[in-house]
Design a protein around this motif. Structure first.
Motif, PDB file in Angstrom:
ATOM      1  N   ASN A 122       0.835  -1.188   0.000  1.00 61.92           N
ATOM      2  CA  ASN A 122       0.000   0.000   0.000  1.00 61.92           C
ATOM      3  C   ASN A 122       0.875   1.245   0.000  1.00 61.92           C
ATOM      4  O   ASN A 122       2.081   1.189   0.256  1.00 61.92           O
ATOM      5  CB  ASN A 122      -0.998  -0.023   1.164  1.00 61.92           C
ATOM      6  N   ILE A 123       0.292   2.364  -0.310  1.00 65.99           N
ATOM      7  CA  ILE A 123       1.062   3.593  -0.505  1.00 65.99           C
ATOM      8  C   ILE A 123       1.788   4.008   0.761  1.00 65.99           C
ATOM      9  O   ILE A 123       2.962   4.387   0.735  1.00 65.99           O
ATOM     10  CB  ILE A 123       0.133   4.736  -0.978  1.00 65.99           C
ATOM     11  N   ARG A 124       1.108   3.908   1.921  1.00 64.16           N
ATOM     12  CA  ARG A 124       1.735   4.319   3.186  1.00 64.16           C
ATOM     13  C   ARG A 124       2.961   3.459   3.482  1.00 64.16           C
ATOM     14  O   ARG A 124       4.016   3.974   3.856  1.00 64.16           O
ATOM     15  CB  ARG A 124       0.724   4.232   4.334  1.00 64.16           C
ATOM     16  N   TRP A 125       2.787   2.135   3.336  1.00 58.34           N
ATOM     17  CA  TRP A 125       3.910   1.256   3.666  1.00 58.34           C
ATOM     18  C   TRP A 125       5.074   1.457   2.698  1.00 58.34           C
ATOM     19  O   TRP A 125       6.236   1.490   3.094  1.00 58.34           O
ATOM     20  CB  TRP A 125       3.460  -0.197   3.670  1.00 58.34           C
ATOM     21  N   HIS A 126       4.789   1.629   1.423  1.00 61.18           N
ATOM     22  CA  HIS A 126       5.840   1.865   0.433  1.00 61.18           C
ATOM     23  C   HIS A 126       6.600   3.148   0.787  1.00 61.18           C
ATOM     24  O   HIS A 126       7.840   3.184   0.736  1.00 61.18           O
ATOM     25  CB  HIS A 126       5.224   1.978  -0.958  1.00 61.18           C
ATOM     26  N   HIS A 127       5.859   4.195   1.154  1.00 59.05           N
ATOM     27  CA  HIS A 127       6.463   5.483   1.510  1.00 59.05           C
ATOM     28  C   HIS A 127       7.338   5.354   2.756  1.00 59.05           C
ATOM     29  O   HIS A 127       8.480   5.809   2.786  1.00 59.05           O
ATOM     30  CB  HIS A 127       5.354   6.514   1.736  1.00 59.05           C
ATOM     31  N   LEU A 128       6.782   4.699   3.797  1.00 54.85           N
ATOM     32  CA  LEU A 128       7.522   4.562   5.048  1.00 54.85           C
ATOM     33  C   LEU A 128       8.770   3.693   4.892  1.00 54.85           C
ATOM     34  O   LEU A 128       9.837   4.015   5.413  1.00 54.85           O
ATOM     35  CB  LEU A 128       6.620   3.968   6.136  1.00 54.85           C
ATOM     36  N   GLU A 129       8.636   2.586   4.174  1.00 51.46           N
ATOM     37  CA  GLU A 129       9.761   1.676   3.987  1.00 51.46           C
ATOM     38  C   GLU A 129      10.914   2.377   3.270  1.00 51.46           C
ATOM     39  O   GLU A 129      12.084   2.221   3.638  1.00 51.46           O
ATOM     40  CB  GLU A 129       9.302   0.458   3.185  1.00 51.46           C
ATOM     41  N   LYS A 130      10.572   3.154   2.257  1.00 49.67           N
ATOM     42  CA  LYS A 130      11.591   3.875   1.498  1.00 49.67           C
ATOM     43  C   LYS A 130      12.218   4.988   2.332  1.00 49.67           C
ATOM     44  O   LYS A 130      13.434   5.192   2.311  1.00 49.67           O
ATOM     45  CB  LYS A 130      10.946   4.458   0.235  1.00 49.67           C
ATOM     46  N   GLU A 131      11.389   5.679   3.081  1.00 50.50           N
ATOM     47  CA  GLU A 131      11.847   6.821   3.874  1.00 50.50           C
ATOM     48  C   GLU A 131      12.742   6.409   5.035  1.00 50.50           C
ATOM     49  O   GLU A 131      13.753   7.063   5.327  1.00 50.50           O
ATOM     50  CB  GLU A 131      10.636   7.590   4.398  1.00 50.50           C
ATOM     51  N   GLN A 132      12.397   5.297   5.711  1.00 51.74           N
ATOM     52  CA  GLN A 132      13.123   4.903   6.920  1.00 51.74           C
ATOM     53  C   GLN A 132      14.395   4.098   6.631  1.00 51.74           C
ATOM     54  O   GLN A 132      15.220   3.915   7.505  1.00 51.74           O
ATOM     55  CB  GLN A 132      12.209   4.085   7.844  1.00 51.74           C
ATOM     56  N   ARG A 133      14.527   3.605   5.432  1.00 51.42           N
ATOM     57  CA  ARG A 133      15.715   2.837   5.033  1.00 51.42           C
ATOM     58  C   ARG A 133      16.013   1.706   6.019  1.00 51.42           C
ATOM     59  O   ARG A 133      17.083   1.632   6.618  1.00 51.42           O
ATOM     60  CB  ARG A 133      16.930   3.761   4.921  1.00 51.42           C
ATOM     61  N   LEU A 134      15.028   0.834   6.177  1.00 54.23           N
ATOM     62  CA  LEU A 134      15.190  -0.297   7.086  1.00 54.23           C
ATOM     63  C   LEU A 134      16.249  -1.257   6.561  1.00 54.23           C
ATOM     64  O   LEU A 134      16.358  -1.486   5.363  1.00 54.23           O
ATOM     65  CB  LEU A 134      13.863  -1.040   7.247  1.00 54.23           C
ATOM     66  N   THR A 135      17.030  -1.821   7.481  1.00 51.40           N
ATOM     67  CA  THR A 135      18.020  -2.824   7.099  1.00 51.40           C
ATOM     68  C   THR A 135      17.308  -4.145   6.811  1.00 51.40           C
ATOM     69  O   THR A 135      16.120  -4.311   7.107  1.00 51.40           O
ATOM     70  CB  THR A 135      19.044  -3.035   8.218  1.00 51.40           C
TER      71      THR A 135
END
Length: 204
Positions: A134-147
């Motif tokens: 979903n858009i929120r998760w895609h945005h957050l995942e990209k923004e937070q740069r999770l390992t």
């Protein structure tokens, strides 16, 4: 080959029966289909013999996803196919869990056609992975740069698992899980799981 089908819809069951019957000619390895309306009705022996688990996920239910996440970790040989609706991906938490559990996801509008193709590929061991975010998760995942490790732990964290439980699922030390949980909270600028839920619900 045994398949477990999780559905409470008799029409879905009838349609799946017809599909498997047609495939029997080309894929004789399909020998048994077990239908359950509650995944907890399937036994440990059923799961150990199941090559695939088909989930008719028509309504949002995080409790079911939590149970399926545990099953996926115990029975790694099982291939999870989700028949779902676009609306089920609107919740970020559900989105994370579905993407972790499912090896293949199919929108119900084209379920018969795509499921036929999926099972045909599956019988030929030509499996593929389809992921929706979903858009929120895609945005957050990209923004937070999770390992990679943080991405691996996140589904267990959002499903409410305690650190001790996670160590059993992923064969990690409690110290390692605690360290990465803190890093996840820090990256999302929260201090606890409730804050993480709110971040997922309200981020755009």
């Amino acid at each position: 080959m045994m398949i477990i089908v999780l559905t409470s819809c008799r029409y879905f069951q009838q349609g799946f029966d017809m599909l498997v019957e047609n495939l029997m000619v080309e894929a004789p390895s399909f020998k048994k289909v077990l239908y359950v309306d509650d995944i907890k009705k399937a036994t440990a022996d059923d799961f150990s013999r199941a090559k695939a688990i088909v989930v008719d996920y028509g309504q949002s239910e995080v409790r079911v996803l939590n149970t399926l996440l545990e099953i996926k970790n115990r029975y790694e040989q099982s291939y999870f196919i989700f028949i779902t609706r676009d609306a089920c991906f609107e919740s970020t938490i559900e989105n994370i869990l579905i993407n972790t559990i499912a090896d293949f996801t199919i929108d119900c509008k084209s379920a018969v056609r795509k499921l036929s193709a999926c099972l045909a590929h599956f019988a030929l061991e030509d499996q593929q992975v389809t992921i929706f975010k979903n858009i929120r998760w895609h945005h957050l995942e990209k923004e937070q740069r999770l390992t990679r490790m943080e991405t691996l732990l996140l589904p267990y964290i959002v499903s409410g698992k305690k650190n001790k439980e996670i160590t059993r699922y992923l064969d990690l030390t409690g110290k390692t899980v605690s360290h990465h949980r803190r890093n996840i909270y820090r990256k999302f600028a929260v201090t606890n799981l409730t804050g993480l839920y709110k971040k997922f619900d309200h981020s755009i």
